[in-house]
Write an enzyme that holds these catalytic residues in place. Structure first.
Site, PDB file in Angstrom:
ATOM      1  N   ASP A  52       0.355  -1.900 -39.813  1.00  0.00           N
ATOM      2  CA  ASP A  52      -0.945  -1.823 -40.489  1.00  0.00           C
ATOM      3  C   ASP A  52      -1.938  -1.026 -39.636  1.00  0.00           C
ATOM      4  O   ASP A  52      -3.081  -0.812 -40.041  1.00  0.00           O
ATOM      5  CB  ASP A  52      -1.482  -3.212 -40.862  1.00  0.00           C
ATOM      6  CG  ASP A  52      -1.662  -4.122 -39.665  1.00  0.00           C
ATOM      7  OD1 ASP A  52      -1.337  -3.709 -38.534  1.00  0.00           O
ATOM      8  OD2 ASP A  52      -2.141  -5.261 -39.862  1.00  0.00           O
ATOM      9  N   SER A  53      -1.461  -0.549 -38.465  1.00  0.00           N
ATOM     10  CA  SER A  53      -2.235   0.437 -37.701  1.00  0.00           C
ATOM     11  C   SER A  53      -2.386   1.723 -38.518  1.00  0.00           C
ATOM     12  O   SER A  53      -3.172   2.599 -38.149  1.00  0.00           O
ATOM     13  CB  SER A  53      -1.570   0.734 -36.357  1.00  0.00           C
ATOM     14  OG  SER A  53      -0.199   1.010 -36.525  1.00  0.00           O
ATOM     15  N   LYS A 121       6.800  -7.771 -41.048  1.00  0.00           N
ATOM     16  CA  LYS A 121       6.219  -8.359 -39.836  1.00  0.00           C
ATOM     17  C   LYS A 121       4.923  -9.067 -40.206  1.00  0.00           C
ATOM     18  O   LYS A 121       4.169  -8.582 -41.058  1.00  0.00           O
ATOM     19  CB  LYS A 121       5.959  -7.285 -38.776  1.00  0.00           C
ATOM     20  CG  LYS A 121       5.275  -7.826 -37.520  1.00  0.00           C
ATOM     21  CD  LYS A 121       5.317  -6.849 -36.362  1.00  0.00           C
ATOM     22  CE  LYS A 121       4.249  -5.802 -36.359  1.00  0.00           C
ATOM     23  NZ  LYS A 121       2.845  -6.293 -36.409  1.00  0.00           N
ATOM     24  N   GLU A 123       1.539 -11.476 -38.469  1.00  0.00           N
ATOM     25  CA  GLU A 123       0.811 -11.900 -37.274  1.00  0.00           C
ATOM     26  C   GLU A 123       0.490 -13.396 -37.344  1.00  0.00           C
ATOM     27  O   GLU A 123       0.020 -13.875 -38.376  1.00  0.00           O
ATOM     28  CB  GLU A 123      -0.511 -11.121 -37.169  1.00  0.00           C
ATOM     29  CG  GLU A 123      -0.324  -9.634 -36.964  1.00  0.00           C
ATOM     30  CD  GLU A 123      -1.645  -8.881 -36.805  1.00  0.00           C
ATOM     31  OE1 GLU A 123      -2.718  -9.516 -36.762  1.00  0.00           O
ATOM     32  OE2 GLU A 123      -1.586  -7.638 -36.747  1.00  0.00           O
ATOM     33  N   GLU A 190       1.965  -8.630 -28.037  1.00  0.00           N
ATOM     34  CA  GLU A 190       0.978  -7.572 -27.789  1.00  0.00           C
ATOM     35  C   GLU A 190      -0.069  -8.010 -26.776  1.00  0.00           C
ATOM     36  O   GLU A 190      -0.707  -9.051 -26.928  1.00  0.00           O
ATOM     37  CB  GLU A 190       0.300  -7.169 -29.117  1.00  0.00           C
ATOM     38  CG  GLU A 190      -0.731  -6.062 -28.925  1.00  0.00           C
ATOM     39  CD  GLU A 190      -1.173  -5.379 -30.207  1.00  0.00           C
ATOM     40  OE1 GLU A 190      -0.615  -5.675 -31.277  1.00  0.00           O
ATOM     41  OE2 GLU A 190      -2.085  -4.533 -30.118  1.00  0.00           O
TER      42      GLU A 190
HETATM   43  O1  KIV Z   1       0.370  -2.173 -36.694  1.00  0.00           O
HETATM   44  C1  KIV Z   1       0.915  -1.871 -35.619  1.00  0.00           C
HETATM   45  O2  KIV Z   1       1.058  -0.696 -35.264  1.00  0.00           O
HETATM   46  C2  KIV Z   1       1.402  -2.948 -34.772  1.00  0.00           C
HETATM   47  C3  KIV Z   1       1.880  -2.575 -33.400  1.00  0.00           C
HETATM   48  C4  KIV Z   1       0.750  -2.230 -32.534  1.00  0.00           C
HETATM   49  C5  KIV Z   1       2.724  -3.641 -32.827  1.00  0.00           C
HETATM   50  O3  KIV Z   1       1.381  -4.075 -35.162  1.00  0.00           O
END
Ligand code: KIV
Length: 272
Positions: A52-53, A121, A123, A190
């Site tokens: 989600d980056s 993924k 969080e 992280e």
């Molecule tokens: O969204 C992302 O890029 C991430 C990484 C920084 C682990 O969650």
């Protein structure tokens, strides 16, 4: 060493676990589009995270919070189309799994169905455990994400190191064990102290993938644009630039501008 594209072996979540058992480090990068993902896959990367980056890197937002399930699906589809061998993990964006277990399951199913990604993924720790369990029971592989979880940035109040105090470190350790027992196939750690990441890595059966968590995790992940030197002015301590793509692109663009202006492009061989 990663699985080379010529090996043609698809990295599955099972292979991911085997790599930990064999002591093979896992190399993971983010990607959000077909062209970049193709380069990473052909280079032999083990896994791609459609993170989600993308909210920062692709959409230019200040945080990861605004990105939607619909947008993540578009990014992940392009990545999946490009990848022949690496594992593709798609982030569940903020708001897609916090409202209710049913809503989370619906969004996870949608992401798997509409993107073709291998896994998702999420969080969080014990707070989201029942949701993680429901998604795993539905047959969807889940990678957990602990430590600095950017979707909670407004709660943290900044992007600093997490779990430096004993209480938070112990909670993280317990959460990692719970998520491992629940069947997560991997845990992203992280921005946590290297000693804590090492302790978690030794305790859990699934691979840990670190970002700013030292070298004792089972693998590493970086945002590709940061790792390849494309993001201006972002240089936390944990980041290494493995290339100067911004410099390379800038030079290419300037050469193109010059060639257009001085009419050396297109030349006789570049016309019909
Ligand atoms: O969204 C992302 O890029 C991430 C990484 C920084 C682990 O969650």
């Amino acid at each position: 060493m990663g699985y080379l594209s010529t090996d043609k072996q698809k990295v599955t979540t099972k292979v991911f676990r085997e790599m930990k058992q064999l002591g093979q480090k896992i190399a993971m990068l983010t990607a959000y589009d077909f062209t970049t993902a193709g380069i990473l896959d052909r280079a032999g990367i083990d896994a791609i995270l459609v993170g989600d980056s993308s909210s920062n890197v692709m959409a230019g937002n200040a945080t990861t919070l605004p990105i939607t399930v619909d947008e993540m699906i578009v990014y992940a589809r392009g990545v999946v189309r490009a990848c022949n061998h690496c594992l593709v993990v798609c982030d569940m964006p903020f708001g897609s799994y916090q409202v209710s277990r049913e809503d989370a399951l619906r969004n996870a199913v949608r992401i798997m169905k509409e993107t073709g990604a291998d896994a998702i993924k999420m969080e969080g720790g014990s707070e989201i455990l029942p949701t993680v369990q429901a998604i795993i029971q539905a047959g969807i592989p889940v990678m957990a994400h602990l430590g600095l979880t950017p979707q909670s940035i407004h709660q943290f109040g900044g992007y600093g190191l997490r779990a430096k105090e004993t209480q938070e470190a112990e909670k993280l350790f317990k959460d990692a064990c719970l998520l491992d027992e629940a069947g997560c196939f991997g845990i992203t750690l992280e921005k946590v102290p290297a000693a804590l990441a090492q302790r978690v890595t030794a305790a859990v059966s699934c691979p840990t993938i670190g970002i700013g968590a030292g070298c004792d995790t089972d693998g590493q992940v970086l945002v590709y644009a940061d790792a390849l030197g494309m993001t201006h002015g972002f240089k936390p301590k944990f980041l290494r630039h493995f290339a100067d793509v911004e410099g390379c692109m800038t030079q290419g663009v300037q050469d193109y501008i010059q060639a257009v202006k001085n009419v050396s492009f297109p030349n006789d061989n570049e016309r019909y």
